[in-house]
Design an enzyme around this catalytic site. Sequence first.
Site, PDB file in Angstrom:
ATOM      1  N   ASP A  86       0.775  -1.333  -0.027  1.00 38.15           N
ATOM      2  CA  ASP A  86      -0.058   0.064  -0.098  1.00 38.15           C
ATOM      3  C   ASP A  86       1.010   1.225   0.163  1.00 38.15           C
ATOM      4  O   ASP A  86       2.054   1.450   0.310  1.00 38.15           O
ATOM      5  CB  ASP A  86      -1.130  -0.111   1.299  1.00 38.15           C
TER       6      ASP A  86
HETATM    7  N1  URA Z   1      -1.324  -5.973   3.849  1.00 38.46           N
HETATM    8  C1  URA Z   1      -1.660  -4.669   3.886  1.00 38.46           C
HETATM    9  O1  URA Z   1      -2.907  -4.393   4.260  1.00 38.46           O
HETATM   10  N2  URA Z   1      -1.094  -3.533   3.250  1.00 38.46           N
HETATM   11  C2  URA Z   1       0.205  -4.009   2.617  1.00 38.46           C
HETATM   12  O2  URA Z   1       0.571  -3.021   2.009  1.00 38.46           O
HETATM   13  C3  URA Z   1       0.807  -5.347   2.570  1.00 38.46           C
HETATM   14  C4  URA Z   1       0.066  -6.405   3.374  1.00 38.46           C
END
Ligand code: URA
Length: 247
Positions: free
Chosen positions: A106
């Site tokens: 993310d």
């Molecule tokens: N899980 C999430 O919620 N975000 C990420 O970036 C990676 C794993």
Amino acid sequence: MNKERLDKTISSQGLWSRKDAKALIRKGAVCVNGEVVKSADSYVDWDCDSVTVEGKALQLQQHVYLMLHKPKGVVSATEDREQPTVVDLVPDELKRKGLFPAGRLDKDTTGLLILTDDGEFAHDILSPKKHVQKIYLAKVDGRITDEIIEAFRTGVNVHNEYTTLPSKLTLVSSEEDGDWGRVVLREGMYHQIKRMFVSFGLHVTELHRIRMGKLDLDENLQPGQCRPLTPEEVQLLNTREEIAFEE
Ligand code: URA
């Protein structure tokens, strides 16, 4: 046939910038098939030509594998009109056509991200069937209880959409405003860790990936920096392993 400019071929090794490569070529330090070549814009065929720099042979690899320490604020995409992407962080000398992030972190997640131009390899390290583990440190705005740890182990039903595969959550430390946990996953659904914790009323405030397969994020890489993986590291990354729940 797999042709590339000579200066770009040299800089693709990650040891020299494009400018360094041009200077080496100009001073006669570069040989192609045993002959000194002094023009940076000549082409070499990676499948059959041999290139040496100051007498040392280059490994002309068909694919590139980069480790990036992803900072916050960049998206895991190849291009985006409005926001910086992880590919924008790759210095010119390491850029390759077709480079893409193998999986997504993310925008506000930090840590280990692999960039490659090898689609089959990316599929292998991301597919849950291949059992390549991904390990994260997550801070949440509350307490990590035994009940949550057990639910992660058996599989969390995320908003009645899907049930996660077994994952391992361990409590790492407690701070006044929340706990840090270590999460081992072998899949990577959209916002998976955040959504798993939300099922228990907790919000993830920091998320950092520290390991994929048996490959750790290089501590010497500052956020935003990347470097090529060695062939041994590529192997470590693509290592199958069962999650060890009892240790
Ligand atoms: N899980 C999430 O919620 N975000 C990420 O970036 C990676 C794993």
